[in-house]
Design an enzyme around this catalytic site. Sequence first.
Site, PDB file in Angstrom:
ATOM      1  N   ARG A 196       0.758  -5.055  -5.058  1.00  0.00           N
ATOM      2  CA  ARG A 196       0.927  -6.227  -4.197  1.00  0.00           C
ATOM      3  C   ARG A 196       1.016  -7.394  -5.174  1.00  0.00           C
ATOM      4  O   ARG A 196       0.074  -7.646  -5.919  1.00  0.00           O
ATOM      5  CB  ARG A 196      -0.273  -6.407  -3.271  1.00  0.00           C
ATOM      6  CG  ARG A 196      -0.545  -5.185  -2.374  1.00  0.00           C
ATOM      7  CD  ARG A 196      -1.634  -5.540  -1.357  1.00  0.00           C
ATOM      8  NE  ARG A 196      -2.295  -4.354  -0.834  1.00  0.00           N
ATOM      9  CZ  ARG A 196      -1.837  -3.634   0.189  1.00  0.00           C
ATOM     10  NH1 ARG A 196      -0.723  -3.951   0.778  1.00  0.00           N
ATOM     11  NH2 ARG A 196      -2.519  -2.584   0.624  1.00  0.00           N
ATOM     12  N   ARG A 236     -25.706  14.797  16.987  1.00  0.00           N
ATOM     13  CA  ARG A 236     -25.755  13.415  16.519  1.00  0.00           C
ATOM     14  C   ARG A 236     -24.557  12.613  17.024  1.00  0.00           C
ATOM     15  O   ARG A 236     -23.611  13.160  17.578  1.00  0.00           O
ATOM     16  CB  ARG A 236     -25.687  13.401  14.992  1.00  0.00           C
ATOM     17  CG  ARG A 236     -27.009  13.663  14.326  1.00  0.00           C
ATOM     18  CD  ARG A 236     -26.822  13.751  12.835  1.00  0.00           C
ATOM     19  NE  ARG A 236     -28.117  13.813  12.170  1.00  0.00           N
ATOM     20  CZ  ARG A 236     -28.292  14.306  10.959  1.00  0.00           C
ATOM     21  NH1 ARG A 236     -27.275  14.791  10.280  1.00  0.00           N
ATOM     22  NH2 ARG A 236     -29.503  14.304  10.415  1.00  0.00           N
ATOM     23  N   ASP A 276      -0.008   2.252   8.536  1.00  0.00           N
ATOM     24  CA  ASP A 276      -0.451   1.438   9.684  1.00  0.00           C
ATOM     25  C   ASP A 276       0.498   1.523  10.887  1.00  0.00           C
ATOM     26  O   ASP A 276       0.117   1.155  11.992  1.00  0.00           O
ATOM     27  CB  ASP A 276      -0.584  -0.035   9.272  1.00  0.00           C
ATOM     28  CG  ASP A 276      -1.514  -0.221   8.085  1.00  0.00           C
ATOM     29  OD1 ASP A 276      -2.385   0.644   7.876  1.00  0.00           O
ATOM     30  OD2 ASP A 276      -1.358  -1.226   7.365  1.00  0.00           O
ATOM     31  N   ASP A 329       2.879  -0.408  11.700  1.00  0.00           N
ATOM     32  CA  ASP A 329       2.862  -1.733  12.345  1.00  0.00           C
ATOM     33  C   ASP A 329       4.132  -2.556  12.096  1.00  0.00           C
ATOM     34  O   ASP A 329       4.075  -3.779  12.027  1.00  0.00           O
ATOM     35  CB  ASP A 329       1.626  -2.522  11.868  1.00  0.00           C
ATOM     36  CG  ASP A 329       1.627  -2.727  10.358  1.00  0.00           C
ATOM     37  OD1 ASP A 329       2.460  -2.113   9.657  1.00  0.00           O
ATOM     38  OD2 ASP A 329       0.791  -3.515   9.868  1.00  0.00           O
ATOM     39  N   THR A 347       4.396   2.727   5.768  1.00  0.00           N
ATOM     40  CA  THR A 347       3.004   2.278   5.779  1.00  0.00           C
ATOM     41  C   THR A 347       2.227   3.151   6.760  1.00  0.00           C
ATOM     42  O   THR A 347       2.741   3.475   7.840  1.00  0.00           O
ATOM     43  CB  THR A 347       2.843   0.797   6.187  1.00  0.00           C
ATOM     44  OG1 THR A 347       1.483   0.570   6.621  1.00  0.00           O
ATOM     45  CG2 THR A 347       3.772   0.369   7.309  1.00  0.00           C
ATOM     46  N   ARG A 383      -5.235  -1.743   9.055  1.00  0.00           N
ATOM     47  CA  ARG A 383      -5.182  -3.199   8.850  1.00  0.00           C
ATOM     48  C   ARG A 383      -5.458  -3.920  10.170  1.00  0.00           C
ATOM     49  O   ARG A 383      -6.506  -3.712  10.732  1.00  0.00           O
ATOM     50  CB  ARG A 383      -3.839  -3.607   8.256  1.00  0.00           C
ATOM     51  CG  ARG A 383      -3.874  -4.957   7.554  1.00  0.00           C
ATOM     52  CD  ARG A 383      -2.543  -5.310   6.968  1.00  0.00           C
ATOM     53  NE  ARG A 383      -2.266  -4.575   5.747  1.00  0.00           N
ATOM     54  CZ  ARG A 383      -2.598  -4.976   4.532  1.00  0.00           C
ATOM     55  NH1 ARG A 383      -3.207  -6.129   4.367  1.00  0.00           N
ATOM     56  NH2 ARG A 383      -2.325  -4.255   3.479  1.00  0.00           N
ATOM     57  N   ASP A 418       5.606  -4.770   5.894  1.00  0.00           N
ATOM     58  CA  ASP A 418       5.983  -6.140   6.247  1.00  0.00           C
ATOM     59  C   ASP A 418       6.048  -7.081   5.030  1.00  0.00           C
ATOM     60  O   ASP A 418       7.029  -7.806   4.849  1.00  0.00           O
ATOM     61  CB  ASP A 418       4.918  -6.629   7.242  1.00  0.00           C
ATOM     62  CG  ASP A 418       5.286  -7.916   7.876  1.00  0.00           C
ATOM     63  OD1 ASP A 418       6.130  -7.891   8.783  1.00  0.00           O
ATOM     64  OD2 ASP A 418       4.746  -8.959   7.460  1.00  0.00           O
ATOM     65  N   GLY A 468       0.842  -1.204   0.000  1.00  0.00           N
ATOM     66  CA  GLY A 468       0.000   0.000   0.000  1.00  0.00           C
ATOM     67  C   GLY A 468       0.872   1.248   0.000  1.00  0.00           C
ATOM     68  O   GLY A 468       1.870   1.300   0.720  1.00  0.00           O
TER      69      GLY A 468
HETATM   70  O1  F6P Z   1      -1.458  -1.227   4.716  1.00  0.00           O
HETATM   71  C1  F6P Z   1      -2.011  -0.005   4.347  1.00  0.00           C
HETATM   72  C2  F6P Z   1      -3.493  -0.148   4.142  1.00  0.00           C
HETATM   73  O2  F6P Z   1      -4.009   1.114   3.771  1.00  0.00           O
HETATM   74  C3  F6P Z   1      -4.274  -0.705   5.333  1.00  0.00           C
HETATM   75  O3  F6P Z   1      -4.513   0.252   6.323  1.00  0.00           O
HETATM   76  C4  F6P Z   1      -5.515  -1.215   4.660  1.00  0.00           C
HETATM   77  O4  F6P Z   1      -6.091  -2.272   5.404  1.00  0.00           O
HETATM   78  C5  F6P Z   1      -4.989  -1.715   3.343  1.00  0.00           C
HETATM   79  O5  F6P Z   1      -3.759  -1.050   3.095  1.00  0.00           O
HETATM   80  C6  F6P Z   1      -5.902  -1.489   2.171  1.00  0.00           C
HETATM   81  O6  F6P Z   1      -5.324  -2.086   1.062  1.00  0.00           O
HETATM   82  P1  F6P Z   1      -5.800  -1.848  -0.433  1.00  0.00           P
HETATM   83  O7  F6P Z   1      -5.208  -0.560  -0.907  1.00  0.00           O
HETATM   84  O8  F6P Z   1      -5.235  -3.019  -1.160  1.00  0.00           O
HETATM   85  O9  F6P Z   1      -7.286  -1.787  -0.420  1.00  0.00           O
END
Ligand code: F6P
Length: 336
Positions: A80, A176, A141, A143, A139, A185, A111, A19
């Site tokens: 990917r 609201r 994330d 992570d 990333t 992720r 990762d 990503g």
């Molecule tokens: O790893 C980055 C990320 O944006 C995550 O937060 C998310 O779950 C995923 O990639 C979404 O992937 P894609 O762009 O393949 O929909």
Amino acid sequence: MDNPNPKPIKRIGVLTSGGDAPGMNAAVRAVVRTALKQGIECVGIRRGWSGLINTDFMRLDNSSVSHIMNKGGTILYTARCMEFMTREGREKAIATCKMLGLDGIVAIGGDGTFRGALALTRQIAESGYYLPVVGIPATIDNDIGCSNYTIGFDTAANTAIECIDKLRDTMQSHERCSVVEVMGRHAGFLALYVGISVGATAVLIPEREVDFEQDVVEKIRRARLGGTTHFMVVVAEGAGSAVEIGKQIHEAIGIDPRVTVLGHIQRGGAPTGRDRETASRMGYEAVQALLSGKGNRIIGTKAGALTDMDMEEALAMEKKLEMYRYEVLEALTPGI
Ligand code: F6P
């Protein structure tokens, strides 16, 4: 694995994979500019690891990376690549590395990108070819176990915060409840950081088992009893679906929440200063690591300083969310 036959690094490949994350371009620029100054040629591998399989590359010179620092996305494109997970796919990639005469690769991603790098270098070593790969963690994330920080997190967090601030305006006017899903992720780093920063009523993260009654319903009730008439619930995508949480809130207390899934907007936009500066330092450091002949490494941050760690060891590390941050969130939510 250190270089068994050290020879000067003359040509390196650079790629972005997985990503995308704001700041990837700044990292590419830093790698290219640092390498060129050392007399090292740079080849941009396009579309992540699939670029090696499909011989999809471009020469990179100083001007190729001019004025990209401030741009989101990645000029090298990203992907990917499932084929790269197979031995046959990597065999094609190895043929491209040999054809291009690469002495090293800088792989910018998460990762999955680094696991791909390790598989590639192990397989290539079987044919007596030494090809070190240095990883730069990028990333949204955040992570990656070996690094406190990953490029893109700050920009994504600020984008989410800006969006939620806007949502709050209208939620406040209409009194609201808003349920907002943020990315991340399987991790809750982004959600918790954003939740604290917007003063959320409740935040749901995968690292903490959700007790819906206590963690959502009771928090909304307490906020209401404390005088609040609008509520902000932030849900990490790894903790559940905001749509479902919205329905459950409606069933439990009869209010009618508005649901927003922020989605890929969090991955775009001009990188913040933090992401540009970190990416620049990491790109510089990645080239230094290749030059030092240390072998497969991942660049990381620890207490603000840069580190580099053996790739295999780094990938075995698990990153834990500091739960005290959740305590901070709870301490600051309105209530009685
Ligand atoms: O790893 C980055 C990320 O944006 C995550 O937060 C998310 O779950 C995923 O990639 C979404 O992937 P894609 O762009 O393949 O929909």
